[in-house]
Design a protein around this motif. Structure first.
Motif, short mmCIF file in Angstrom:
data_model
loop_
_atom_site.label_atom_id
_atom_site.label_comp_id
_atom_site.label_asym_id
_atom_site.label_seq_id
_atom_site.Cartn_x
_atom_site.Cartn_y
_atom_site.Cartn_z
N GLU A 139 0.83 -1.21 0.00
CA GLU A 139 0.00 0.00 0.00
C GLU A 139 0.87 1.26 0.00
O GLU A 139 0.56 2.24 -0.68
N ALA A 140 1.97 1.21 0.76
CA ALA A 140 2.84 2.38 0.88
C ALA A 140 3.74 2.56 -0.35
O ALA A 140 4.19 3.67 -0.61
N CYS A 141 3.98 1.48 -1.09
CA CYS A 141 4.91 1.54 -2.23
C CYS A 141 4.22 0.98 -3.48
O CYS A 141 4.54 -0.14 -3.93
N PRO A 142 3.30 1.72 -4.06
CA PRO A 142 2.51 1.18 -5.19
C PRO A 142 3.33 0.91 -6.44
O PRO A 142 2.87 0.16 -7.32
N GLU A 143 4.52 1.49 -6.56
CA GLU A 143 5.33 1.27 -7.76
C GLU A 143 6.30 0.10 -7.60
O GLU A 143 7.09 -0.17 -8.50
N VAL A 144 6.25 -0.57 -6.45
CA VAL A 144 7.09 -1.75 -6.23
C VAL A 144 6.25 -3.00 -6.47
O VAL A 144 5.14 -3.13 -5.93
N ILE A 145 6.75 -3.90 -7.29
CA ILE A 145 6.10 -5.20 -7.50
C ILE A 145 6.80 -6.20 -6.58
O ILE A 145 7.95 -6.56 -6.80
N VAL A 146 6.10 -6.63 -5.54
CA VAL A 146 6.68 -7.56 -4.57
C VAL A 146 6.48 -8.99 -5.09
O VAL A 146 5.35 -9.44 -5.25
N ASP A 147 7.58 -9.67 -5.36
CA ASP A 147 7.55 -11.03 -5.92
C ASP A 147 8.12 -11.97 -4.87
O ASP A 147 9.34 -12.04 -4.68
N VAL A 148 7.24 -12.69 -4.17
CA VAL A 148 7.65 -13.56 -3.06
C VAL A 148 7.66 -15.02 -3.53
O VAL A 148 6.65 -15.53 -4.00
N THR A 149 8.80 -15.67 -3.39
CA THR A 149 8.90 -17.11 -3.62
C THR A 149 9.02 -17.79 -2.26
O THR A 149 9.98 -17.54 -1.53
#
Length: 299
Positions: free
Chosen positions: A112-122
């Motif tokens: 929510e705080a970083c909308p331009e970051v795509i968090v890719d969790v493996t």
């Protein structure tokens, strides 16, 4: 060799296809395929084996991928560091038992705080070299983290616990000592199919010991362990916070607490670099703020 083709090689290595790298790089699938052919022609080697369903690296392809991941990541981080706005793809390798991180709220607030970051969790329990596999950071217990990594604590201390349903205890009795576990049905965990089962470790009179538990059911899925335990399938063993909600409702009963002291919890770790990308720096700041909130008590 055209160095602009290296991101294509790394993307194909990550995704195991041409379609996903095309979406990731914002180009056509044909451009990815042609780029790989140009790279192979320039090196005089086949770097990927293509089938109708997948693309995988050959042995010749694994060598350049392993060699260039680190330098390319450093270059990308240095370029991103010129811009203070966190953006881009943030790749994280997280152990499946890291409940404080995987429970949802922590990541939801960061996204929510970083909308331009795509968090890719493996989610993986393999002991990966995060640099060689192209991850920005990993999350594990401290005992398996390489010494040359920078580490940031997530949440508070942890504790392993044995749990079971009260109805199971009513039928089979309550173990008073860890050695009594051998007479009960047990549900165990292993990180991967090729690794040994997780040992059930205890402490008595300040001396650590483990019980050679041979579970009737073994799995790498904590959710399956939990479901079998809730179905009166026996005693299982794992991190307190993975069972906490069910302990609080009374669905599960903790066992052998005097033999299970707490220990340091999970760590976010990442390689030491001169320039840290804003996306990772912002995550570290977010984790430190989250950690400052009072953690749930370990009973």
């Amino acid at each position: 060799m055209d160095l602009n083709l290296l991101p294509i090689l790394l993307a194909v290595a990550d995704e195991g296809s041409f379609r996903a790298p095309a979406d990731r790089l914002g180009v056509t699938r044909s451009a990815v395929s042609q780029g790989m052919r140009r790279l192979e022609d320039s090196l005089g080697q086949q770097l990927v084996a293509r089938t109708t369903r997948s693309v995988r690296l050959t042995e010749a392809g694994e060598r350049p991928v392993g060699a260039v991941r680190g330098p390319v990541a450093v270059i990308q981080d240095a370029l991103e560091a010129r811009d203070d706005v966190p953006r881009g793809r943030l790749r994280l390798a997280v152990t499946s038992i890291a409940e404080p991180f995987l429970s949802g709220p922590l990541l939801a607030r960061f996204a929510e705080a970083c909308p331009e970051v795509i968090v890719d969790v493996t989610v993986t329990d393999e002991e990966l070299d995060i640099v060689a596999h192209g991850f920005d950071a990993g999350i594990r217990l401290g005992e398996v983290i390489e010494r040359d990594m920078i580490a940031v604590s997530i949440g508070g201390r942890q504790r392993e616990i044995a749990v079971v349903t009260s109805s199971y205890l009513a039928r089979h009795g309550t173990p008073a000592h860890p050695r009594d576990l051998l007479t009960h049905r047990r549900i165990g965990w292993r990180p991967t199919p090729t690794t040994a089962r997780w040992r059930w470790e205890f402490v008595e009179n300040d001396r650590p010991f483990d019980v050679a538990v041979r579970p009737g059911v073994t799995t790498n899925d904590l959710r399956l362990m939990l479901r079998i335990a809730l179905a009166d399938g026996g005693i299982t063993f794992g991190p307190w916070d993975c069972f906490q909600a069910h302990i609080e409702t009374g669905a599960l009963v903790p066992l052998l607490k005097p033999y299970l002291p707490d220990f340091p919890g999970y760590l976010l770790y990442y390689p030491q670099r001169r320039h840290m990308a804003p996306k990772l720096r912002t995550l570290v700041t977010h984790l430190r703020r989250w950690r400052s909130s009072p953690p749930a008590a370990i009973i």
